[in-house]
Design a protein around this motif. Structure first.
Motif, PDB file in Angstrom:
ATOM      1  N   GLY A 156      57.302  45.454  51.150  1.00 42.43           N
ATOM      2  CA  GLY A 156      57.335  44.272  50.302  1.00 42.43           C
ATOM      3  C   GLY A 156      56.067  44.137  49.479  1.00 42.43           C
ATOM      4  N   THR A 157      55.999  43.075  48.693  1.00 41.22           N
ATOM      5  CA  THR A 157      54.878  42.846  47.782  1.00 41.22           C
ATOM      6  C   THR A 157      53.836  41.935  48.418  1.00 41.22           C
ATOM      7  OG1 THR A 157      56.308  43.090  45.848  1.00 41.22           O
ATOM      8  CG2 THR A 157      54.229  41.934  45.523  1.00 41.22           C
ATOM      9  N   VAL A 158      52.568  42.334  48.309  1.00 39.09           N
ATOM     10  CA  VAL A 158      51.446  41.509  48.756  1.00 39.09           C
ATOM     11  C   VAL A 158      50.530  41.282  47.559  1.00 39.09           C
ATOM     12  CG1 VAL A 158      49.456  41.317  50.294  1.00 39.09           C
ATOM     13  CG2 VAL A 158      51.560  42.398  51.107  1.00 39.09           C
ATOM     14  N   ARG A 159      50.316  40.018  47.203  1.00 39.18           N
ATOM     15  CA  ARG A 159      49.493  39.659  46.047  1.00 39.18           C
ATOM     16  C   ARG A 159      48.104  39.237  46.521  1.00 39.18           C
ATOM     17  NH1 ARG A 159      51.390  35.513  42.406  1.00 39.18           N
ATOM     18  NH2 ARG A 159      50.506  36.780  40.723  1.00 39.18           N
ATOM     19  N   ILE A 160      47.090  39.908  45.964  1.00 39.90           N
ATOM     20  CA  ILE A 160      45.697  39.702  46.378  1.00 39.90           C
ATOM     21  C   ILE A 160      44.888  39.214  45.178  1.00 39.90           C
ATOM     22  CG2 ILE A 160      43.668  40.797  47.399  1.00 39.90           C
ATOM     23  CD1 ILE A 160      45.579  43.064  48.317  1.00 39.90           C
ATOM     24  N   THR A 161      44.026  38.231  45.389  1.00 39.36           N
ATOM     25  CA  THR A 161      43.090  37.818  44.354  1.00 39.36           C
ATOM     26  C   THR A 161      41.673  37.884  44.910  1.00 39.36           C
ATOM     27  OG1 THR A 161      42.445  36.068  42.802  1.00 39.36           O
ATOM     28  CG2 THR A 161      43.321  35.363  44.931  1.00 39.36           C
ATOM     29  N   ALA A 162      40.743  38.350  44.074  1.00 42.93           N
ATOM     30  CA  ALA A 162      39.344  38.473  44.480  1.00 42.93           C
ATOM     31  C   ALA A 162      38.479  38.472  43.229  1.00 42.93           C
ATOM     32  CB  ALA A 162      39.120  39.762  45.286  1.00 42.93           C
ATOM     33  N   SER A 163      37.186  38.287  43.431  1.00 40.57           N
ATOM     34  CA  SER A 163      36.265  38.310  42.297  1.00 40.57           C
ATOM     35  C   SER A 163      36.191  39.711  41.694  1.00 40.57           C
ATOM     36  CB  SER A 163      34.869  37.868  42.745  1.00 40.57           C
ATOM     37  OG  SER A 163      34.314  38.842  43.620  1.00 40.57           O
ATOM     38  N   ILE A 164      35.744  39.779  40.474  1.00 43.55           N
ATOM     39  CA  ILE A 164      35.663  41.076  39.794  1.00 43.55           C
ATOM     40  C   ILE A 164      34.749  42.051  40.542  1.00 43.55           C
ATOM     41  CG2 ILE A 164      34.915  42.232  37.671  1.00 43.55           C
ATOM     42  CD1 ILE A 164      35.909  39.716  36.151  1.00 43.55           C
ATOM     43  N   PRO A 165      33.533  41.641  40.967  1.00 45.96           N
ATOM     44  CA  PRO A 165      32.705  42.593  41.731  1.00 45.96           C
ATOM     45  C   PRO A 165      33.366  43.064  43.028  1.00 45.96           C
ATOM     46  CG  PRO A 165      31.370  40.763  40.953  1.00 45.96           C
ATOM     47  CD  PRO A 165      32.792  40.398  40.684  1.00 45.96           C
ATOM     48  N   THR A 166      34.064  42.157  43.731  1.00 45.27           N
ATOM     49  CA  THR A 166      34.732  42.546  44.978  1.00 45.27           C
ATOM     50  C   THR A 166      35.826  43.566  44.711  1.00 45.27           C
ATOM     51  OG1 THR A 166      34.255  40.425  46.035  1.00 45.27           O
ATOM     52  CG2 THR A 166      36.085  41.703  46.932  1.00 45.27           C
ATOM     53  N   VAL A 167      36.585  43.340  43.651  1.00 45.36           N
ATOM     54  CA  VAL A 167      37.636  44.294  43.304  1.00 45.36           C
ATOM     55  C   VAL A 167      37.033  45.650  42.937  1.00 45.36           C
ATOM     56  CG1 VAL A 167      39.444  44.824  41.627  1.00 45.36           C
ATOM     57  CG2 VAL A 167      39.292  42.532  42.612  1.00 45.36           C
ATOM     58  N   GLN A 168      35.973  45.635  42.130  1.00 43.81           N
ATOM     59  CA  GLN A 168      35.371  46.884  41.663  1.00 43.81           C
ATOM     60  C   GLN A 168      34.685  47.651  42.791  1.00 43.81           C
ATOM     61  OE1 GLN A 168      32.782  45.392  38.574  1.00 43.81           O
ATOM     62  NE2 GLN A 168      34.325  45.671  36.973  1.00 43.81           N
ATOM     63  N   MET A 169      33.920  46.934  43.623  1.00 46.10           N
ATOM     64  CA  MET A 169      33.078  47.602  44.605  1.00 46.10           C
ATOM     65  C   MET A 169      33.788  47.861  45.937  1.00 46.10           C
ATOM     66  SD  MET A 169      30.332  48.004  42.884  1.00 46.10           S
ATOM     67  CE  MET A 169      29.208  48.546  44.171  1.00 46.10           C
ATOM     68  N   GLU A 170      34.757  47.013  46.288  1.00 48.41           N
ATOM     69  CA  GLU A 170      35.368  47.140  47.615  1.00 48.41           C
ATOM     70  C   GLU A 170      36.834  47.535  47.574  1.00 48.41           C
ATOM     71  OE1 GLU A 170      36.120  44.491  51.671  1.00 48.41           O
ATOM     72  OE2 GLU A 170      34.636  43.870  50.197  1.00 48.41           O
ATOM     73  N   LEU A 171      37.636  46.816  46.793  1.00 42.91           N
ATOM     74  CA  LEU A 171      39.069  47.073  46.818  1.00 42.91           C
ATOM     75  C   LEU A 171      39.438  48.363  46.092  1.00 42.91           C
ATOM     76  CD1 LEU A 171      40.618  43.520  46.332  1.00 42.91           C
ATOM     77  CD2 LEU A 171      39.925  44.694  48.426  1.00 42.91           C
ATOM     78  N   ALA A 172      38.816  48.602  44.949  1.00 41.63           N
ATOM     79  CA  ALA A 172      39.178  49.790  44.160  1.00 41.63           C
ATOM     80  C   ALA A 172      39.050  51.089  44.957  1.00 41.63           C
ATOM     81  CB  ALA A 172      38.334  49.851  42.890  1.00 41.63           C
ATOM     82  N   PRO A 173      37.982  51.295  45.737  1.00 45.52           N
ATOM     83  CA  PRO A 173      37.895  52.547  46.498  1.00 45.52           C
ATOM     84  C   PRO A 173      38.818  52.607  47.717  1.00 45.52           C
ATOM     85  CG  PRO A 173      35.727  51.527  46.178  1.00 45.52           C
ATOM     86  CD  PRO A 173      36.747  50.500  45.849  1.00 45.52           C
ATOM     87  N   ARG A 174      39.253  51.446  48.232  1.00 47.00           N
ATOM     88  CA  ARG A 174      39.940  51.430  49.523  1.00 47.00           C
ATOM     89  C   ARG A 174      41.448  51.248  49.438  1.00 47.00           C
ATOM     90  NH1 ARG A 174      37.962  47.449  53.551  1.00 47.00           N
ATOM     91  NH2 ARG A 174      39.023  48.899  54.948  1.00 47.00           N
ATOM     92  N   LEU A 175      41.919  50.467  48.488  1.00 47.85           N
ATOM     93  CA  LEU A 175      43.345  50.144  48.466  1.00 47.85           C
ATOM     94  C   LEU A 175      44.261  51.357  48.269  1.00 47.85           C
ATOM     95  CD1 LEU A 175      43.575  46.692  46.666  1.00 47.85           C
ATOM     96  CD2 LEU A 175      43.614  47.211  49.114  1.00 47.85           C
ATOM     97  N   PRO A 176      43.854  52.392  47.523  1.00 46.82           N
ATOM     98  CA  PRO A 176      44.744  53.562  47.427  1.00 46.82           C
ATOM     99  C   PRO A 176      45.083  54.165  48.786  1.00 46.82           C
ATOM    100  CG  PRO A 176      43.116  53.648  45.686  1.00 46.82           C
ATOM    101  CD  PRO A 176      42.711  52.506  46.583  1.00 46.82           C
TER     102      PRO A 176
END
Length: 291
Positions: free
Chosen positions: A91-111
């Motif tokens: 199913g779909t999970v919608r996540i919201t976070a600050s731009i630095p958090t997305v760039q530094m933490e989520l971008a490397p890990r979510l794949p």
């Protein structure tokens, strides 16, 4: 007619009597007997010929059992569907976070999360504005904050607390000198992080605290701008330690007054209570927390 009575009737027939069904369900035998009697009363027909030694369906009982069995199969199917989703989140999970958090933490890990759960669809919204996750339909918010979060009725899971450290470029320190104590910062240029900020509150590893007022050279309320300004030699900056870790490792920045910090930032995952119970949402939260 109470649908639950229909299911109890089906269980009694499946297990060949009230006693066996009661043991399987973990309820008193009298409960099963009374609920089947209530079903017969609601239908106005006897479903079972029962004595102390026999349990035989009537003709009407056999007809009702076919429908009751179909209902029982649907219930078991619903349970199986939930178990499958728990085993394999989907199913779909919608996540919201600050731009630095997305760039530094989520971008490397979510794949890696997406690869581990092919049936999971992730929607990531990067923004530095406040997002009302209930009103805007998000499942997860990742918030960085300096003090306690206000009571919002959301389920909060604290991930970590990270210190703010002082950093500067080597060339800047070579030209202006390396501070050996907080007081030396009064004579140094600074990149500040808020329009109304004039000073830094510092804390030593031994518990000592003090306030210093550096010379403002630049003000920015975005962490990447501050980092790049410090790396370019504009002055000393205060940033979260994980955010500057790569720049320090690459030699673009160095720690200043390494025994001192300038507060800390706490990162918390927030989920709406009911949405947070969904297997797909739980899988994402656990993945982020394990990191």
């Amino acid at each position: 007619m109470n649908p639950n009575d229909l299911l109890l009737f089906a269980q009694a027939v499946e297990h060949g009597g009230f006693a066996h069904a009661a043991r399987r369900l973990g309820v008193p035998k009298s409960t099963v007997s009374k609920r089947v009697a209530a079903l017969e009363a609601a239908l106005g027909a006897r479903l079972i010929h029962r004595t102390s030694r026999s349990f035989v369906l009537t003709d009407v009982g056999r007809d009702v059992y076919e429908h009751a069995r179909a209902a029982l199969i649907e219930v078991e199917g619903a349970e199986a569907a939930v178990r499958r989703r728990q085993v394999e989140p989907s199913g779909t999970v919608r996540i919201t976070a600050s731009i630095p958090t997305v760039q530094m933490e989520l971008a490397p890990r979510l794949p890696a999360l997406a690869a581990a759960h092919p049936k999971l669809r992730l929607v990531v919204h990067a923004t530095d504005r406040f997002v009302d996750i209930v009103q805007e339909g998000f499942d997860i918010a990742i918030r960085s904050h300096f003090g306690p979060l206000p009571d919002s009725g959301l389920v909060a899971r604290r991930l970590r607390a990270e210190p703010f450290v002082l950093v500067a470029a080597r060339d800047y320190l070579a030209a202006r000198g390396t501070p050996v104590g907080p007081g030396d910062l009064e004579n140094h240029s600074a990149i500040l992080g808020a329009l109304n900020q004039t000073s830094w509150r510092l804390r030593h590893v031994d518990g000592r605290e003090g306030t210093v007022t550096p010379q403002p050279r630049m003000v920015a309320d975005e962490s990447t701008v501050i980092l790049e300004a410090a790396a370019a030699g504009l002055g000393v900056a205060v940033l979260p330690e994980p955010f500057v870790r790569a720049a320090i490792a690459a030699g673009r920045l160095v720690r200043v007054l390494s025994d001192w910090t300038a507060g800390e930032v706490t990162t918390t995952i927030l989920t709406p209570h009911r949405r947070g119970q969904l297997p797909a949402v739980r899988a994402v939260v656990e993945f982020l927390a394990d990191g």
